[in-house]
Design a protein around this motif. Structure first.
Motif, mmCIF file in Angstrom:
data_model
loop_
_atom_site.group_PDB
_atom_site.id
_atom_site.type_symbol
_atom_site.label_atom_id
_atom_site.label_comp_id
_atom_site.label_asym_id
_atom_site.label_seq_id
_atom_site.Cartn_x
_atom_site.Cartn_y
_atom_site.Cartn_z
ATOM 1 N N PHE A 7 26.479 27.101 34.720
ATOM 2 C CA PHE A 7 25.855 26.735 36.000
ATOM 3 C C PHE A 7 26.540 25.494 36.551
ATOM 4 C CE2 PHE A 7 23.499 24.796 32.544
ATOM 5 C CZ PHE A 7 23.120 23.540 32.977
ATOM 6 N N THR A 8 26.448 25.292 37.887
ATOM 7 C CA THR A 8 27.155 24.182 38.522
ATOM 8 C C THR A 8 26.461 23.709 39.786
ATOM 9 O OG1 THR A 8 29.348 23.412 39.236
ATOM 10 C CG2 THR A 8 28.664 25.572 40.026
ATOM 11 N N SER A 9 26.858 22.524 40.235
ATOM 12 C CA SER A 9 26.393 21.943 41.491
ATOM 13 C C SER A 9 27.604 21.400 42.246
ATOM 14 C CB SER A 9 25.400 20.814 41.208
ATOM 15 O OG SER A 9 25.019 20.173 42.408
ATOM 16 N N THR A 10 27.617 21.619 43.561
ATOM 17 C CA THR A 10 28.709 21.113 44.403
ATOM 18 C C THR A 10 28.136 20.394 45.616
ATOM 19 O OG1 THR A 10 28.832 23.170 45.682
ATOM 20 C CG2 THR A 10 30.272 23.004 43.786
ATOM 21 N N SER A 11 28.933 19.513 46.200
ATOM 22 C CA SER A 11 28.465 18.796 47.383
ATOM 23 C C SER A 11 28.609 19.627 48.652
ATOM 24 C CB SER A 11 29.203 17.467 47.536
ATOM 25 O OG SER A 11 30.581 17.691 47.660
ATOM 26 N N SER A 12 29.509 20.619 48.648
ATOM 27 C CA SER A 12 29.667 21.480 49.817
ATOM 28 C C SER A 12 29.565 22.942 49.397
ATOM 29 C CB SER A 12 31.011 21.221 50.509
ATOM 30 O OG SER A 12 32.085 21.527 49.643
ATOM 31 N N GLY A 46 24.074 29.936 44.546
ATOM 32 C CA GLY A 46 23.730 31.166 43.837
ATOM 33 C C GLY A 46 24.908 32.108 43.790
ATOM 34 N N THR A 47 25.337 32.487 42.578
ATOM 35 C CA THR A 47 26.461 33.410 42.426
ATOM 36 C C THR A 47 26.168 34.364 41.264
ATOM 37 O OG1 THR A 47 27.815 32.356 40.708
ATOM 38 C CG2 THR A 47 27.954 31.400 42.920
ATOM 39 N N PRO A 48 26.831 35.512 41.219
ATOM 40 C CA PRO A 48 26.665 36.398 40.062
ATOM 41 C C PRO A 48 27.289 35.827 38.791
ATOM 42 C CG PRO A 48 28.321 37.274 41.551
ATOM 43 C CD PRO A 48 27.687 36.110 42.248
ATOM 44 N N TYR A 49 28.141 34.801 38.922
ATOM 45 C CA TYR A 49 28.770 34.183 37.751
ATOM 46 C C TYR A 49 27.819 33.214 37.057
ATOM 47 C CZ TYR A 49 32.696 35.791 40.542
ATOM 48 O OH TYR A 49 33.539 36.550 41.302
ATOM 49 N N GLY A 50 26.781 32.788 37.776
ATOM 50 C CA GLY A 50 25.808 31.841 37.258
ATOM 51 C C GLY A 50 25.186 31.075 38.404
ATOM 52 N N PRO A 51 24.075 30.388 38.155
ATOM 53 C CA PRO A 51 23.419 29.637 39.224
ATOM 54 C C PRO A 51 24.306 28.506 39.741
ATOM 55 C CG PRO A 51 21.999 29.796 37.293
ATOM 56 C CD PRO A 51 23.351 30.295 36.897
ATOM 57 N N SER A 52 24.149 28.201 41.017
ATOM 58 C CA SER A 52 24.844 27.064 41.613
ATOM 59 C C SER A 52 23.891 26.379 42.582
ATOM 60 C CB SER A 52 26.129 27.519 42.310
ATOM 61 O OG SER A 52 25.838 28.448 43.336
ATOM 62 N N HIS A 53 24.239 25.162 42.939
ATOM 63 C CA HIS A 53 23.395 24.329 43.805
ATOM 64 C C HIS A 53 24.255 23.647 44.843
ATOM 65 C CE1 HIS A 53 20.639 21.255 45.165
ATOM 66 N NE2 HIS A 53 21.354 20.288 44.606
ATOM 67 N N LEU A 54 23.763 23.605 46.068
ATOM 68 C CA LEU A 54 24.414 22.873 47.148
ATOM 69 C C LEU A 54 23.734 21.512 47.249
ATOM 70 C CD1 LEU A 54 26.249 22.561 49.601
ATOM 71 C CD2 LEU A 54 24.525 23.813 50.938
ATOM 72 N N ALA A 55 24.408 20.476 46.738
ATOM 73 C CA ALA A 55 23.808 19.141 46.649
ATOM 74 C C ALA A 55 23.934 18.327 47.929
ATOM 75 C CB ALA A 55 24.435 18.373 45.487
ATOM 76 N N GLY A 56 24.844 18.704 48.825
ATOM 77 C CA GLY A 56 25.053 17.953 50.055
ATOM 78 C C GLY A 56 26.060 16.831 49.879
ATOM 79 N N ALA A 57 26.539 16.309 51.019
ATOM 80 C CA ALA A 57 27.598 15.293 51.001
ATOM 81 C C ALA A 57 27.196 14.036 50.243
ATOM 82 C CB ALA A 57 27.996 14.944 52.432
ATOM 83 N N ASP A 58 25.904 13.703 50.259
ATOM 84 C CA ASP A 58 25.422 12.517 49.547
ATOM 85 C C ASP A 58 24.810 12.866 48.192
ATOM 86 O OD1 ASP A 58 26.164 10.724 51.594
ATOM 87 O OD2 ASP A 58 24.351 11.217 52.726
ATOM 88 N N SER A 59 24.964 14.112 47.773
ATOM 89 C CA SER A 59 24.448 14.591 46.477
ATOM 90 C C SER A 59 22.961 14.300 46.297
ATOM 91 C CB SER A 59 25.244 13.969 45.318
ATOM 92 O OG SER A 59 26.593 14.341 45.398
ATOM 93 N N ASP A 60 22.195 14.457 47.395
ATOM 94 C CA ASP A 60 20.771 14.131 47.325
ATOM 95 C C ASP A 60 19.845 15.271 47.746
ATOM 96 O OD1 ASP A 60 21.373 14.172 50.010
ATOM 97 O OD2 ASP A 60 20.617 12.149 50.437
ATOM 98 N N ARG A 61 20.397 16.459 47.950
ATOM 99 C CA ARG A 61 19.538 17.581 48.323
ATOM 100 C C ARG A 61 18.839 18.132 47.083
ATOM 101 N NH1 ARG A 61 22.553 21.569 52.510
ATOM 102 N NH2 ARG A 61 20.624 22.685 52.052
ATOM 103 N N PRO A 62 17.523 18.350 47.158
ATOM 104 C CA PRO A 62 16.822 18.932 46.012
ATOM 105 C C PRO A 62 17.185 20.407 45.857
ATOM 106 C CG PRO A 62 15.334 18.713 47.866
ATOM 107 C CD PRO A 62 16.632 18.061 48.274
ATOM 108 N N LEU A 63 16.879 20.965 44.703
ATOM 109 C CA LEU A 63 17.105 22.394 44.493
ATOM 110 C C LEU A 63 16.260 23.181 45.482
ATOM 111 C CD1 LEU A 63 16.960 22.746 40.589
ATOM 112 C CD2 LEU A 63 18.965 22.416 42.028
ATOM 113 N N SER A 64 16.860 24.196 46.082
ATOM 114 C CA SER A 64 16.093 25.090 46.962
ATOM 115 C C SER A 64 15.245 26.026 46.111
ATOM 116 C CB SER A 64 17.046 25.899 47.845
ATOM 117 O OG SER A 64 17.748 26.855 47.061
#
Length: 199
Positions: free
Chosen positions: A111-116, A156-174
């Motif tokens: 699983f991963t998180s990205t800013s964009s 969200g991807t079939p490879y595993g969960p992902s998260h869009l954290a935003g440019a300031d990395s402060d967006r909560p999980l949807s």
């Protein structure tokens, strides 16, 4: 109890939040429990080293955590389309486990998180899969029967969960990201128990 290791690195807290949701998914499954672990940051000063116990949060991972787990969920923020250096540094230290074949046949997921939104979610997930394949682990993704994959406007991807954290990395999980993290944890636990039972 069958223990599943949830191992991650998190810089701003988003990947840690995902890990906690994966733990919740694992612990929805009777007979499974999660072991939450992280890795220390890598220092640019060669002589510097982290304390062996973090000031807060879960303990740092050891080779024993990998040796003892029945399955693994591995998470990292994206760094230029790749896993973060601290997680790679830890994985690079696991040659002794590879020589012993200690992870062969164990289920794993990433699983991963990205800013964009297009900041390399899929390539980061794939980069984490490579050492797991070398260890002989059995990789799991998310099937499209998880309806959030079809409707998410965040991660969200079939490879595993992902998260869009935003440019300031402060967006909560949807809601969709949370549901996919829990679904992955549940799927990993159920698959592990089925493999152990030989069904």
């Amino acid at each position: 109890m069958t223990e599943i290791l949830v191992l991650y690195y998190s810089r701003h807290g988003a990947t840690a939040a995902m890990a906690r949701q994966i733990v919740r998914g694992i612990e929805q499954v009777s007979g499974a429990q999660a072991r939450l672990r992280t890795v220390p940051a890598v220092s640019t000063v060669c002589e510097a080293s982290e304390d062996s116990i973090p000031a807060e949060g879960p303990p740092y991972a050891t080779h024993a955590d990998l040796r003892e787990c029945a399955a693994l969920a591995l998470g990292s923020p994206t760094r230029f389309g790749n896993m973060a250096a601290p997680l790679k540094y830890f994985l690079d230290s696991t040659s002794s486990l590879w020589l012993e074949g200690r992870l062969i046949g164990k289920p794993a997921a990433v699983f991963t998180s990205t800013s964009s939104l297009h900041g390399g979610q899929e390539t980061t997930l794939l980069s984490m899969m490579l050492p797991l394949l070398h260890h002989g682990m059995l990789l799991l993704g998310l099937p499209y029967s998880e309806s959030e994959l079809l409707h998410t406007t965040t991660g969200g991807t079939p490879y595993g969960p992902s998260h869009l954290a935003g440019a300031d990395s402060d967006r909560p999980l949807s809601d969709s990201e949370t549901a996919l993290c829990r679904a992955l944890g549940k799927r990993l636990a159920e698959t592990t128990l089925r493999l152990q039972a030989g069904t």
